[in-house]
Enzyme design. Structure first.
Site, PDB file in Angstrom:
ATOM      1  CG  ASP A  49      -0.320  -0.088   2.534  1.00  0.00           C
ATOM      2  OD1 ASP A  49       0.919  -0.192   2.607  1.00  0.00           O
ATOM      3  OD2 ASP A  49      -1.048  -0.055   3.551  1.00  0.00           O
ATOM      4  CB  SER A  50       4.577   1.661  -0.057  1.00  0.00           C
ATOM      5  OG  SER A  50       4.786   0.465  -0.790  1.00  0.00           O
ATOM      6  CG  ASP A  88       0.657  -4.136   2.116  1.00  0.00           C
ATOM      7  OD1 ASP A  88       0.886  -5.053   2.913  1.00  0.00           O
ATOM      8  OD2 ASP A  88       1.453  -3.197   1.913  1.00  0.00           O
ATOM      9  CE  LYS A 118       3.389  -5.939   3.918  1.00  0.00           C
ATOM     10  NZ  LYS A 118       2.902  -4.796   4.757  1.00  0.00           N
ATOM     11  CD  GLU A 120       0.832  -1.607   7.970  1.00  0.00           C
ATOM     12  OE1 GLU A 120       0.498  -0.796   8.857  1.00  0.00           O
ATOM     13  OE2 GLU A 120       1.267  -1.254   6.860  1.00  0.00           O
ATOM     14  CD  GLU A 187       8.174  -0.277   7.649  1.00  0.00           C
ATOM     15  OE1 GLU A 187       8.364   0.853   7.146  1.00  0.00           O
ATOM     16  OE2 GLU A 187       7.167  -0.963   7.389  1.00  0.00           O
TER      17      GLU A 187
END
Length: 287
Positions: A49-50, A88, A118, A120, A187
């Site tokens: 999602d970056s 993501d 993925k 978070e 991270e």
């Protein structure tokens, strides 16, 4: 022994960890970047999602939607034949009910053709991870600096520096492994903490700003190649400066167009002489 051209699986990734073979992961957001990364030998491609920051121009990852992620994941999976593609789950797509999270995760596999998702977060995600795994959806965890929680964390800061925070990270890593994640991203974590977590877990641990002791590394494509990347964190190594090359090429094109040097004769098509003669000397096009 797996054929080099065979698609990489979660079993292959775990085998790499236990064989001590580092895993190379890089983000990809479209067909060209995925194609180049795969040709270069990347084991894993992350449709991160970056993309909100490096492709769509947002200040953070928070505005990225499921539609955005599906659009870009489809492009990446059209190119990736061997590399293992992870997509993501974007902000708020898995923070409601477990059912909603499973549905959105499933869309990234069913519609986007990703191999895994993925998400978070730590122990609070265990029920969702378990349900996804039960539904046949491989899940990669992500702890430490979690960009979707940047405002809660107070900015992009290294996580796990003090004893309490380090122990919390270790507990979260173990809880996610127990819930069924096949891999974990760490991270912006001190190298010593990341080394302990990597050694303790049976699953591959992929670091970004977490030192050299992880089982693999991931970097953002645009940061790595210098492609109009605005930020250069300490943990990024720039291997090329394609942005300058692209800008110079476009500048040359613009100048040649302005000076009427492009297109040159070798770039032009011509009609047959008799056609030209009729068009220019025969009264133009007939009605």
């Amino acid at each position: 022994m797996t054929n080099n051209l065979a698609p990489i699986t979660t079993s292959d990734l775990r085998a790499k960890k236990h064989a001590g073979e580092p895993i190379a992961m890089i983000t990809a957001y479209d067909f060209p970047s995925a194609k180049l990364a795969e040709e270069a030998g990347a084991d894993m491609l992350l449709v991160g999602d970056s993309l909100g920051m490096v492709v769509l121009g947002y200040d953070s990852t928070l505005p990225v939607t499921m539609d955005d992620m599906l659009h870009h994941t489809k492009a990446v999976t059209r190119a990736a034949k061997r590399a293992f593609v992870v997509a993501d789950l974007p902000f708020l797509s898995y923070h409601g009910t477990v059912e909603e999270g499973v549905k959105n995760a499933g869309r990234l596999l069913q519609e986007g053709l990703a191999k895994a998702v993925k998400m978070e977060g730590g122990t609070e995600l265990a029920p969702l991870v378990k349900r996804c795994v039960q539904a046949g959806i491989p899940v990669m965890g992500h702890i430490g600096l979690t960009p979707q929680a940047v405002h809660q964390l107070g900015g992009y800061k290294v996580q796990g520096r003090d004893l309490e925070a380090a122990r919390r990270l270790m507990d979260e890593a173990e809880a996610l492994q127990e819930a069924g994640v096949f891999s974990l991203v760490l991270e912006c974590v001190p190298e010593e903490v990341a080394a302990l977590i990597s050694a303790k877990l049976e699953i591959p641990v992929i670091g970004i700003g977490a030192g050299a002791s992880c089982d693999g590394q991931v970097l953002v494509f645009h940061d790595l190649v210098g492609y109009a990347s605005q930020l250069q964190p300490k943990f990024v190594k720039r291997y090329a400066d394609v942005g300058t090359s692209i800008r110079d090429a476009v500048r040359d094109y613009v100048r040649e167009v302005k000076e009427r040097r492009f297109p040159a004769p070798e770039h032009v098509f011509h009609a047959k002489e008799e056609v030209v003669s009729q068009l220019y000397g025969g009264g133009g096009v007939r009605s």
